[in-house]
Scaffold this motif. Sequence first.
Motif, PDB file in Angstrom:
ATOM      1  N   SER A   1      -5.698   8.666   6.048  1.00 51.22           N
ATOM      2  CA  SER A   1      -4.601   8.948   5.234  1.00 51.22           C
ATOM      3  C   SER A   1      -5.747   7.780   4.138  1.00 51.22           C
ATOM      4  CB  SER A   1      -4.259   7.749   6.018  1.00 51.22           C
ATOM      5  OG  SER A   1      -4.279   6.389   6.434  1.00 51.22           O
ATOM      6  N   CYS A   2      -4.939   8.346   3.352  1.00 49.57           N
ATOM      7  CA  CYS A   2      -5.762   7.281   2.392  1.00 49.57           C
ATOM      8  C   CYS A   2      -4.123   6.260   0.992  1.00 49.57           C
ATOM      9  CB  CYS A   2      -6.251   8.573   1.206  1.00 49.57           C
ATOM     10  SG  CYS A   2      -5.587   9.693   0.468  1.00 49.57           S
ATOM     11  N   GLY A   3      -4.702   6.180  -0.082  1.00 50.59           N
ATOM     12  CA  GLY A   3      -3.392   5.439  -1.119  1.00 50.59           C
ATOM     13  C   GLY A   3      -3.838   4.619  -2.456  1.00 50.59           C
ATOM     14  N   PHE A   4      -2.885   3.611  -2.523  1.00 42.06           N
ATOM     15  CA  PHE A   4      -3.404   2.941  -3.449  1.00 42.06           C
ATOM     16  C   PHE A   4      -2.456   1.331  -2.871  1.00 42.06           C
ATOM     17  CE2 PHE A   4      -3.769   6.566  -5.804  1.00 42.06           C
ATOM     18  CZ  PHE A   4      -4.943   6.649  -6.287  1.00 42.06           C
ATOM     19  N   ASP A   5      -3.604   0.210  -3.071  1.00 39.75           N
ATOM     20  CA  ASP A   5      -2.642  -1.260  -2.854  1.00 39.75           C
ATOM     21  C   ASP A   5      -2.281  -1.563  -4.237  1.00 39.75           C
ATOM     22  OD1 ASP A   5      -5.240  -2.519  -3.947  1.00 39.75           O
ATOM     23  OD2 ASP A   5      -5.503  -3.255  -1.788  1.00 39.75           O
ATOM     24  N   SER A   6      -1.243  -2.969  -3.732  1.00 37.03           N
ATOM     25  CA  SER A   6      -0.774  -3.598  -5.267  1.00 37.03           C
ATOM     26  C   SER A   6      -2.464  -4.708  -6.220  1.00 37.03           C
ATOM     27  CB  SER A   6      -0.263  -4.278  -4.681  1.00 37.03           C
ATOM     28  OG  SER A   6      -0.654  -5.132  -3.571  1.00 37.03           O
ATOM     29  N   GLU A   7      -2.974  -4.158  -5.095  1.00 39.10           N
ATOM     30  CA  GLU A   7      -4.805  -4.905  -5.964  1.00 39.10           C
ATOM     31  C   GLU A   7      -5.433  -4.200  -6.720  1.00 39.10           C
ATOM     32  OE1 GLU A   7      -5.933  -8.390  -5.760  1.00 39.10           O
ATOM     33  OE2 GLU A   7      -3.251  -8.538  -4.690  1.00 39.10           O
TER      34      GLU A   7
ATOM     35  N   SER B   1      -0.664   9.290  12.472  1.00 39.18           N
ATOM     36  CA  SER B   1      -2.125   8.229  12.806  1.00 39.18           C
ATOM     37  C   SER B   1      -1.455   7.309  12.287  1.00 39.18           C
ATOM     38  CB  SER B   1      -2.725   9.243  11.146  1.00 39.18           C
ATOM     39  OG  SER B   1      -1.809   9.423  10.064  1.00 39.18           O
ATOM     40  N   SER B   2      -1.978   6.264  12.182  1.00 36.27           N
ATOM     41  CA  SER B   2      -2.058   4.913  12.083  1.00 36.27           C
ATOM     42  C   SER B   2      -1.094   5.265  10.605  1.00 36.27           C
ATOM     43  CB  SER B   2      -3.166   5.048  11.551  1.00 36.27           C
ATOM     44  OG  SER B   2      -2.973   2.440  11.236  1.00 36.27           O
ATOM     45  N   LEU B   3      -0.091   3.631  10.342  1.00 39.53           N
ATOM     46  CA  LEU B   3       0.725   4.068   9.818  1.00 39.53           C
ATOM     47  C   LEU B   3       0.234   2.725   8.494  1.00 39.53           C
ATOM     48  CD1 LEU B   3       4.223   2.936  12.109  1.00 39.53           C
ATOM     49  CD2 LEU B   3       3.938   4.828  10.933  1.00 39.53           C
ATOM     50  N   PHE B   4      -0.840   2.434   8.880  1.00 34.50           N
ATOM     51  CA  PHE B   4      -1.377   1.749   8.174  1.00 34.50           C
ATOM     52  C   PHE B   4      -2.126   2.612   6.985  1.00 34.50           C
ATOM     53  CE2 PHE B   4      -1.427  -1.466  11.457  1.00 34.50           C
ATOM     54  CZ  PHE B   4      -0.115  -2.149  11.406  1.00 34.50           C
ATOM     55  N   VAL B   5      -1.880   2.125   5.975  1.00 34.50           N
ATOM     56  CA  VAL B   5      -2.171   2.836   4.287  1.00 34.50           C
ATOM     57  C   VAL B   5      -4.167   2.910   4.430  1.00 34.50           C
ATOM     58  CG1 VAL B   5      -3.031   4.287   2.584  1.00 34.50           C
ATOM     59  CG2 VAL B   5      -0.706   4.049   3.498  1.00 34.50           C
ATOM     60  N   GLY B   6      -4.595   3.663   5.004  1.00 35.28           N
ATOM     61  CA  GLY B   6      -6.281   3.523   4.348  1.00 35.28           C
ATOM     62  C   GLY B   6      -7.227   3.270   5.601  1.00 35.28           C
ATOM     63  N   ASP B   7      -6.505   2.532   6.991  1.00 34.89           N
ATOM     64  CA  ASP B   7      -7.020   2.543   8.172  1.00 34.89           C
ATOM     65  C   ASP B   7      -7.230   3.802   9.253  1.00 34.89           C
ATOM     66  OD1 ASP B   7      -7.833   1.104  10.813  1.00 34.89           O
ATOM     67  OD2 ASP B   7      -5.666   1.258  11.221  1.00 34.89           O
ATOM     68  N   GLY B   8      -8.713   4.609   9.108  1.00 38.76           N
ATOM     69  CA  GLY B   8      -9.245   5.733   9.202  1.00 38.76           C
ATOM     70  C   GLY B   8      -9.448   6.619   8.362  1.00 38.76           C
ATOM     71  N   ALA B   9     -10.071   7.613   8.375  1.00 38.75           N
ATOM     72  CA  ALA B   9      -9.944   8.986   7.728  1.00 38.75           C
ATOM     73  C   ALA B   9      -8.474   9.706   7.660  1.00 38.75           C
ATOM     74  CB  ALA B   9     -11.115   9.800   7.927  1.00 38.75           C
TER      75      ALA B   9
ATOM     76  N   GLN C   1      -9.375   3.986   1.544  1.00 39.24           N
ATOM     77  CA  GLN C   1     -10.099   5.393   2.691  1.00 39.24           C
ATOM     78  C   GLN C   1     -11.120   4.896   3.921  1.00 39.24           C
ATOM     79  OE1 GLN C   1     -12.038   8.496   0.106  1.00 39.24           O
ATOM     80  NE2 GLN C   1     -12.384   9.630   1.714  1.00 39.24           N
ATOM     81  N   ASP C   2     -10.211   5.756   4.584  1.00 41.37           N
ATOM     82  CA  ASP C   2     -11.266   5.508   6.195  1.00 41.37           C
ATOM     83  C   ASP C   2     -12.322   4.149   5.738  1.00 41.37           C
ATOM     84  OD1 ASP C   2     -12.477   5.656   8.180  1.00 41.37           O
ATOM     85  OD2 ASP C   2     -13.987   7.187   6.732  1.00 41.37           O
ATOM     86  N   LYS C   3     -11.384   2.574   5.955  1.00 39.43           N
ATOM     87  CA  LYS C   3     -11.718   1.335   6.319  1.00 39.43           C
ATOM     88  C   LYS C   3     -12.300   1.355   5.779  1.00 39.43           C
ATOM     89  CE  LYS C   3     -10.532   1.699  10.544  1.00 39.43           C
ATOM     90  NZ  LYS C   3     -11.556   1.549  12.408  1.00 39.43           N
ATOM     91  N   SER C   4     -12.125   1.717   3.880  1.00 38.72           N
ATOM     92  CA  SER C   4     -13.344   1.327   2.638  1.00 38.72           C
ATOM     93  C   SER C   4     -12.338   0.926   2.115  1.00 38.72           C
ATOM     94  CB  SER C   4     -14.491   2.114   2.733  1.00 38.72           C
ATOM     95  OG  SER C   4     -13.662   3.598   2.246  1.00 38.72           O
ATOM     96  N   ARG C   5     -12.597   0.101   0.650  1.00 35.34           N
ATOM     97  CA  ARG C   5     -11.997   0.135  -0.375  1.00 35.34           C
ATOM     98  C   ARG C   5     -13.031   0.296  -2.010  1.00 35.34           C
ATOM     99  NH1 ARG C   5      -9.179  -5.164  -0.706  1.00 35.34           N
ATOM    100  NH2 ARG C   5     -11.275  -6.756  -1.286  1.00 35.34           N
ATOM    101  N   LYS C   6     -12.269   0.915  -2.763  1.00 32.87           N
ATOM    102  CA  LYS C   6     -12.782   1.325  -4.337  1.00 32.87           C
ATOM    103  C   LYS C   6     -12.044   0.584  -5.080  1.00 32.87           C
ATOM    104  CE  LYS C   6     -15.630   4.019  -6.992  1.00 32.87           C
ATOM    105  NZ  LYS C   6     -15.467   5.291  -7.678  1.00 32.87           N
TER     106      LYS C   6
ATOM    107  N   ARG D   1       0.825  -1.038  -0.146  1.00 34.53           N
ATOM    108  CA  ARG D   1      -0.036   0.288  -0.079  1.00 34.53           C
ATOM    109  C   ARG D   1       0.516   1.680  -0.065  1.00 34.53           C
ATOM    110  NH1 ARG D   1      -4.342  -1.670   5.207  1.00 34.53           N
ATOM    111  NH2 ARG D   1      -4.678  -3.056   4.377  1.00 34.53           N
ATOM    112  N   VAL D   2       0.951   1.983  -1.069  1.00 29.14           N
ATOM    113  CA  VAL D   2       1.580   3.045  -1.016  1.00 29.14           C
ATOM    114  C   VAL D   2       0.699   4.670  -0.988  1.00 29.14           C
ATOM    115  CG1 VAL D   2       3.517   2.675  -2.331  1.00 29.14           C
ATOM    116  CG2 VAL D   2       1.709   2.958  -3.306  1.00 29.14           C
ATOM    117  N   GLY D   3       0.610   5.974  -0.331  1.00 33.03           N
ATOM    118  CA  GLY D   3      -0.640   6.389  -0.186  1.00 33.03           C
ATOM    119  C   GLY D   3       0.557   7.693   0.947  1.00 33.03           C
TER     120      GLY D   3
END
Length: 910
Positions: A181-187, A171-179, A192-197, A163-165
């Motif tokens: 941070s935001c970013g993209f993953d290898s999938e 804040s959390s060091l895990f991208v996308g864990d909470g509001a 964004q905010d514990k949701s993915r698209k 995950r890069v973002g």
Amino acid sequence: MAAKRNWSWKATAREGHSQGMPRNNNKNNNNNNNNNRATLGHGALGLASRLDDEQPPSVAAATARLEEEKEEADAPMDNSEKVEPGSVKFNFADRTLNAMSLAGGKMLMPLTDGGMQYLLAGVRANAGVKAGRCMFEARIFEHVHLAPEMPGDKAPHPRQLVRVGFSLMGSSLFVGDGACSCGFDSEGFFLQDKSRKKVASKFMRGQTVAVLVNLDVSSPNHNTVSLFVDGTRASPPMPLPKQLLGKPLFPTVTYKNVSLEVNFGPMAQVPLPFVCNMLGGAAMTDIEWCHCEGDKPQVVFPVGLPKQGYFDWVDEFVEKNPGYTELSDRKIIEWASKSGIYCRIGNGGSKDKPEAKFGVRALDDWSVRKVIRSLAASASGNFIVAELKSNLVPAERQAVLQRFSSHDFHRRAVVVMGEPGKDFKERMHSALLADKKAVVPDIADLELTKSYANFAIPSLAEGFDAVSFAWQPEATCSKLLKAWVRQKKLVLHAEDLQPGESFKESWAVWQKNLAEWHKCYADCHQAWQVTEMDRDSPGVFTIEDIMDIGNGEPLFANFADEDWTLLNTRYELHLLLHSFKKDLSDADRPSFELKHLSYYYNRYYKKRWDLEQFGVNEFDDLLDLLEHSVSLNSANGHLKANQAENVPLESFVKLTEDSRRQRQRRIKDGDQTGRLNFPPITPAEKGDKCYGKGGDGKSGNDTAPYGKGARPPPFPPPSNCVVFPPCPFMVPVSKNAPQLEPRHVPPPPCQSVVSNDTPPFEPRHVPPPPRHSVVSPPPPQSVLSNKAPPPEPRHVPPPPRQSALSNKAPPPEPRHVPPPPRQSQSMLSNDAPLRAPRHVPPPQCHSVSAPQGNSGTTYVAQKFVTQCTDEVTIPKYRPAQKRANSTVPALEAAANGPSKQPRTGGYGEV
């Protein structure tokens, strides 16, 4: 510069326009159409969907890229001060413990030992973007190959993930864990905010991905973030969450089981279609640096009491100081949950040591805890050790403190005791109202019981660099802790208490004396009849020798089983209370409450305390029976031993006899409350082994329950079998006597006789045998001596219908026995229930000869010859249908299958 670039999609567009490519449905074009859509991304500003209805797929994709080229312009020339090359890098003080660095922080590697391969790793850069348009690059150059999963493991997939973002500092060091941070993953998902698209296709090993954040106010893609793969746009510009607007955004990388190369600039490895500044080549005015509190990392040990807001204070501290990493079991569970592992929290745990099942064997054994402790001691970062019980016990606290060297860390203890401030109280009240879940204790009751007596406040002498008090001063906290421990001693039992040597010696002496008294009691009752003492008998306390009160009788000659039980209970409680005080050696706890009696009684005597064995419902009623031995302190509810520790053992016998005489006087006076109502004592309560190893085989007790090596109990016969009584004409012959010559044997009587020692069976109706005899009957009242030589064969007249022969010499005098009634009935007890009658064919009479050459006692009967050595042979029961065609069904069934059993009185004994 842009004109020199060779764009493959431009050639595709020119080819499509020049050839006038029509819409077609062949397979190749469909595949190309899908690839173009995947590369472009779903719904890129709505342009692709509009053009797809009007133009061929390749033309629509090319047109969309042309529109994007117009939107993303080259970065203008800027002569302002630039960031110093190499100054932008990862801040390894702001990382997870399993994130490892190589090549001066330009490469990242994971830790895959002790369950770490299932947890995400994360790290954040030391510089954030607050204006302009900047990007950074990352490339996967290795997939870490893992061992196959164990059967039953439920590890999350995929096994390799990147995950890069961007995220906010703290804040959390895990991208996308909470509001934050935001970013993209290898999938290909936008997080964004514990949701993915799903917005792009997957990027693989060897591909260079670039994450671009656009904060340029003049750009049409203002406040967006985009993903590029190998210089090509892979996703449309995605809007930033509201929580990130107007704040510096720090590059963040989250990964698992891969090795990464990260480039912050100033030069890009793969250029984009437009000129864009790297983070390491941006203007100083567009960058904000993170500020470290000090060069020397700190480790904090909070010390507090359970149920007094300990973990709430820890949460508040971490929230105010985001640079600190909490080291605790609850954070391990939170880490695993954020890594995609479902955790099942048990009901028996606590906040300090929760019970969790991860479904992964490498995590369920908590080996990851050891890895984290080892990594934290060698890592560069600030930590807070949130271990409630360990921080309160000096020995455990010092063991953890020694892992953090004073040369590398500033070690500080913070005491959180007493009344907190107003702000903290309001925070706690708001949290309680918002959280409607079941209250989880701070520490488990068992752990608290084992360790609360050792709780102490930390001091500088233990090795701390500083000790501070958050809520109350040191004197108040020390007084509060002492009062808390003293109060817990009164309500909790001592878990680590063990019986001492003094108790073992005293208990052995008591058991020896009690055995001697029991032997004397048994001898006394066998020698003469014991008389009850009258009212004018001398007092028991004036007797010097309890073994002889003057007439040769012991003082306990009139004891019943209940009196022996009360005598033993008197001394057991007396010894328990004195041994507890001596073994515990705690001035604050000289005794214990009544509710802990069963625990300490089991700890010392290895047996269960049961109040019902005394026939009472309340302990006060038992104290009336044990007066002058044990009492209950009404002030604090503690038990008290009324006798001195070194009191003679004979005193307990005198107390028991005096209490017995008082009860007898009350009964004689008409007071029936003096009678004891003890439940009947079973053999198991008397010490016999119950249905286990060595039941009768080792103890030799015939009445003991069935165990290994014991005789089987006399089971009742099956319902489809006929019970035949033992023959009353069986005559035992000595083992050493010569064998008898064959002689005539009279038929069995018409009655069914069952031994009085056998367990009662339900009687069955057995018809009488034929009254005629085919052999000459033996003489009446004939008894053979066990040592007499064998008589010569002779003819004897028929005996009377009933002949009682004794198995023991000398034989009884012959007497006339009247013949039995002729009706067919079973001579059983009139009170025994009768079974339903059934027809059994009568046996026929035959002469049977005793076998020759066999040693052992020989019994001669009608078609019934058995041999054994010190044992009685019991006929096995056989179903009636198997004996239907036999000439002599009942007797043949008895002779075919003998089973042996010790001669202790049972079915089939003569």
